[in-house]
Design a protein around this motif. Structure first.
Motif, PDB file in Angstrom:
ATOM      1  N   MET A   1      26.474  29.070   9.767  1.00 39.95           N
ATOM      2  CA  MET A   1      25.716  27.830   9.882  1.00 39.95           C
ATOM      3  C   MET A   1      26.570  26.640   9.443  1.00 39.95           C
ATOM      4  O   MET A   1      26.646  25.619  10.124  1.00 39.95           O
ATOM      5  N   GLY A   2      27.200  26.764   8.280  1.00 41.11           N
ATOM      6  CA  GLY A   2      28.015  25.666   7.757  1.00 41.11           C
ATOM      7  C   GLY A   2      29.171  25.304   8.657  1.00 41.11           C
ATOM      8  O   GLY A   2      29.445  24.115   8.891  1.00 41.11           O
ATOM      9  N   ARG A   3      29.846  26.317   9.181  1.00 38.70           N
ATOM     10  CA  ARG A   3      30.993  26.050  10.049  1.00 38.70           C
ATOM     11  C   ARG A   3      30.569  25.387  11.355  1.00 38.70           C
ATOM     12  O   ARG A   3      31.282  24.543  11.901  1.00 38.70           O
ATOM     13  N   ILE A   4      29.396  25.773  11.869  1.00 38.53           N
ATOM     14  CA  ILE A   4      28.893  25.165  13.105  1.00 38.53           C
ATOM     15  C   ILE A   4      28.631  23.678  12.879  1.00 38.53           C
ATOM     16  O   ILE A   4      28.995  22.830  13.701  1.00 38.53           O
ATOM     17  N   LEU A   5      28.010  23.361  11.756  1.00 40.59           N
ATOM     18  CA  LEU A   5      27.714  21.963  11.467  1.00 40.59           C
ATOM     19  C   LEU A   5      28.994  21.154  11.269  1.00 40.59           C
ATOM     20  O   LEU A   5      29.119  20.041  11.806  1.00 40.59           O
ATOM     21  N   LYS A   6      29.917  21.711  10.528  1.00 38.66           N
ATOM     22  CA  LYS A   6      31.169  20.985  10.276  1.00 38.66           C
ATOM     23  C   LYS A   6      31.923  20.739  11.578  1.00 38.66           C
ATOM     24  O   LYS A   6      32.473  19.649  11.802  1.00 38.66           O
ATOM     25  N   PHE A   7      31.942  21.740  12.462  1.00 39.09           N
ATOM     26  CA  PHE A   7      32.621  21.595  13.754  1.00 39.09           C
ATOM     27  C   PHE A   7      31.936  20.521  14.596  1.00 39.09           C
ATOM     28  O   PHE A   7      32.595  19.645  15.179  1.00 39.09           O
ATOM     29  N   ALA A   8      30.608  20.567  14.662  1.00 39.28           N
ATOM     30  CA  ALA A   8      29.872  19.595  15.475  1.00 39.28           C
ATOM     31  C   ALA A   8      30.075  18.180  14.953  1.00 39.28           C
ATOM     32  O   ALA A   8      30.244  17.231  15.732  1.00 39.28           O
ATOM     33  N   ARG A   9      30.068  18.041  13.650  1.00 40.83           N
ATOM     34  CA  ARG A   9      30.251  16.713  13.063  1.00 40.83           C
ATOM     35  C   ARG A   9      31.658  16.186  13.326  1.00 40.83           C
ATOM     36  O   ARG A   9      31.842  15.017  13.708  1.00 40.83           O
ATOM     37  N   SER A  10      32.657  17.049  13.134  1.00 41.76           N
ATOM     38  CA  SER A  10      34.050  16.630  13.346  1.00 41.76           C
ATOM     39  C   SER A  10      34.300  16.272  14.800  1.00 41.76           C
ATOM     40  O   SER A  10      34.970  15.280  15.114  1.00 41.76           O
ATOM     41  N   SER A  12      32.224  15.140  16.893  1.00 37.79           N
ATOM     42  CA  SER A  12      31.540  13.889  17.225  1.00 37.79           C
ATOM     43  C   SER A  12      32.123  12.686  16.501  1.00 37.79           C
ATOM     44  O   SER A  12      31.694  11.553  16.743  1.00 37.79           O
ATOM     45  N   GLY A  13      33.086  12.931  15.601  1.00 35.08           N
ATOM     46  CA  GLY A  13      33.706  11.830  14.872  1.00 35.08           C
ATOM     47  C   GLY A  13      32.786  11.175  13.856  1.00 35.08           C
ATOM     48  O   GLY A  13      32.910   9.982  13.567  1.00 35.08           O
ATOM     49  N   ILE A  14      31.845  11.953  13.316  1.00 29.85           N
ATOM     50  CA  ILE A  14      30.876  11.433  12.347  1.00 29.85           C
ATOM     51  C   ILE A  14      31.260  11.904  10.946  1.00 29.85           C
ATOM     52  O   ILE A  14      31.541  13.091  10.743  1.00 29.85           O
ATOM     53  N   THR A  15      31.276  11.019  10.000  1.00 29.96           N
ATOM     54  CA  THR A  15      31.565  11.408   8.614  1.00 29.96           C
ATOM     55  C   THR A  15      30.311  12.008   7.978  1.00 29.96           C
ATOM     56  O   THR A  15      29.191  11.859   8.502  1.00 29.96           O
ATOM     57  N   GLN A  16      30.500  12.677   6.857  1.00 28.54           N
ATOM     58  CA  GLN A  16      29.348  13.207   6.129  1.00 28.54           C
ATOM     59  C   GLN A  16      28.399  12.087   5.723  1.00 28.54           C
ATOM     60  O   GLN A  16      27.173  12.244   5.788  1.00 28.54           O
ATOM     61  N   GLU A  17      28.967  10.958   5.325  1.00 34.99           N
ATOM     62  CA  GLU A  17      28.144   9.826   4.909  1.00 34.99           C
ATOM     63  C   GLU A  17      27.298   9.301   6.075  1.00 34.99           C
ATOM     64  O   GLU A  17      26.102   8.994   5.917  1.00 34.99           O
ATOM     65  N   GLN A  18      27.911   9.217   7.254  1.00 33.72           N
ATOM     66  CA  GLN A  18      27.187   8.719   8.424  1.00 33.72           C
ATOM     67  C   GLN A  18      26.083   9.676   8.848  1.00 33.72           C
ATOM     68  O   GLN A  18      24.973   9.250   9.207  1.00 33.72           O
ATOM     69  N   LEU A  19      26.380  10.964   8.787  1.00 37.19           N
ATOM     70  CA  LEU A  19      25.363  11.956   9.143  1.00 37.19           C
ATOM     71  C   LEU A  19      24.210  11.925   8.145  1.00 37.19           C
ATOM     72  O   LEU A  19      23.032  11.999   8.536  1.00 37.19           O
ATOM     73  N   ALA A  20      24.541  11.813   6.873  1.00 39.10           N
ATOM     74  CA  ALA A  20      23.510  11.740   5.836  1.00 39.10           C
ATOM     75  C   ALA A  20      22.593  10.545   6.067  1.00 39.10           C
ATOM     76  O   ALA A  20      21.368  10.636   5.922  1.00 39.10           O
ATOM     77  N   GLU A  21      23.188   9.422   6.476  1.00 33.79           N
ATOM     78  CA  GLU A  21      22.393   8.215   6.731  1.00 33.79           C
ATOM     79  C   GLU A  21      21.449   8.426   7.911  1.00 33.79           C
ATOM     80  O   GLU A  21      20.293   8.006   7.884  1.00 33.79           O
ATOM     81  N   ARG A  22      21.932   9.095   8.952  1.00 35.13           N
ATOM     82  CA  ARG A  22      21.089   9.334  10.127  1.00 35.13           C
ATOM     83  C   ARG A  22      19.927  10.282   9.807  1.00 35.13           C
ATOM     84  O   ARG A  22      18.845  10.165  10.385  1.00 35.13           O
ATOM     85  N   LEU A  23      20.175  11.234   8.895  1.00 31.70           N
ATOM     86  CA  LEU A  23      19.148  12.208   8.553  1.00 31.70           C
ATOM     87  C   LEU A  23      18.270  11.752   7.397  1.00 31.70           C
ATOM     88  O   LEU A  23      17.298  12.428   7.045  1.00 31.70           O
ATOM     89  N   VAL A  51      20.500  14.750  16.648  1.00 32.52           N
ATOM     90  CA  VAL A  51      21.715  13.946  16.437  1.00 32.52           C
ATOM     91  C   VAL A  51      22.841  14.415  17.339  1.00 32.52           C
ATOM     92  O   VAL A  51      23.553  13.605  17.948  1.00 32.52           O
ATOM     93  N   PHE A  52      23.016  15.738  17.442  1.00 31.31           N
ATOM     94  CA  PHE A  52      24.155  16.283  18.189  1.00 31.31           C
ATOM     95  C   PHE A  52      23.783  16.692  19.615  1.00 31.31           C
ATOM     96  O   PHE A  52      24.635  17.245  20.324  1.00 31.31           O
ATOM     97  N   ASP A  53      22.518  16.460  20.006  1.00 32.93           N
ATOM     98  CA  ASP A  53      22.074  16.814  21.356  1.00 32.93           C
ATOM     99  C   ASP A  53      22.454  18.257  21.670  1.00 32.93           C
ATOM    100  O   ASP A  53      23.072  18.564  22.696  1.00 32.93           O
ATOM    101  N   SER A  54      22.076  19.146  20.754  1.00 32.06           N
ATOM    102  CA  SER A  54      22.516  20.548  20.832  1.00 32.06           C
ATOM    103  C   SER A  54      21.395  21.526  21.149  1.00 32.06           C
ATOM    104  O   SER A  54      21.479  22.714  20.812  1.00 32.06           O
TER     105      SER A  54
END
Length: 257
Positions: A1-10, A12-23, A51-54
């Motif tokens: 689960m963690g690796r899937i999220l990290k891959f999807a975020r990377s 998409s060029g989204i930082t952890q901070e940006q993703l946290a703000e969206r969620l 967010v990731f249209d997944s």
């Protein structure tokens, strides 16, 4: 689960901070998702898919991760109810309720030799993930917790862990949907001495959970649940009001510092 999220975020060029703000969550929570210390709850997983249209990727991955989490089999039916609950009422005689435990406190409780936890890290992560129901964006669960004063005085994990845990309870009570009351030691005998219990309101009805040294059981029979609701209400009558309870918790926290 963690690796899937990290891959999807990377990707998409989204930082952890940006993703946290969206969620609408903290950056530290995103970090815990990506390191598998926490599993996203259903509403958070749905937001990730948005967010990731997944499609249903994160919802399915999170569900699979929870199914294979380290939570004992006997408690899983209760955890399903808890995650869907609009309200949880609990009473604890010996330890802080799971929904309010800090990581260090949970680790101290679960890491005790008598509990025989096979995968401590996974079990702690599963317990911490439960608290997401209190901060759901869509109708957060209301928590009414009653604690025996002994919970505040028992040195679980040592003074620093206890001080941090009790201060965390005080902070949690700042949420409009969280209330904690304490039954003072001066009360003496009262119905709570028979043991802990929890009640969850799900789909307009109540279910209960009773714990014991070997396992625990979910109670769904309406008559038995109604009887347990009467017990919980009887226990609450012995508890201090909200403000004196918070003052007692704060005093206990400072005594551990």
């Amino acid at each position: 689960m963690g690796r899937i999220l990290k891959f999807a975020r990377s990707r998409s060029g989204i930082t952890q901070e940006q993703l946290a703000e969206r969620l609408h969550v903290s950056t530290s929570l995103i970090a815990k998702f990506e390191t598998n210390r926490l599993i996203p709850q259903p509403d958070t997983a749905l937001h990730l898919d948005t967010v990731f249209d997944s499609g249903d990727l994160f919802q399915e991955s999170a569900a699979e991760a929870r199914a294979h989490s380290a939570s004992p089999t006997f408690i899983r039916p209760w955890l399903e109810y808890e995650q869907r609950a609009t309200m949880v009422r609990s009473f604890e005689l010996a330890v802080v309720p799971g929904l309010l435990q800090t990581e260090e406190y949970a680790r101290a409780v679960l890491g005790d030799a008598g509990t025989r936890v096979p995968d401590l890290d996974a079990t702690v992560a599963a317990r911490l993930a439960r608290a997401e129901v209190l901060r759901r964006e869509d109708q957060p669960c209301r928590l009414f917790a009653v604690l025996d004063e002994a919970v505040l005085r028992r040195p679980v994990g040592g003074p620093q862990v206890m001080a941090a845990q009790l201060h965390a309870i005080v902070r949690a009570c700042a949420l409009p949907n969280v209330s904690v009351a304490v039954v003072p030691a001066s009360v003496g005998a009262y119905p709570g001495l028979n043991g802990p219990l929890a009640l969850a309101t799900v789909d307009g009805r109540s279910v209960a959970f009773l714990d014991d040294p070997l396992d625990g059981r979910v109670v769904e029979d309406p008559e038995r649940v109604a009887a347990l609701e009467e017990v919980w209400e009887a226990i609450r009558e012995y508890a201090l009001p909200a403000r004196p309870s918070l003052e007692l918790i704060t005093e206990a926290a400072e005594s551990w510092s």
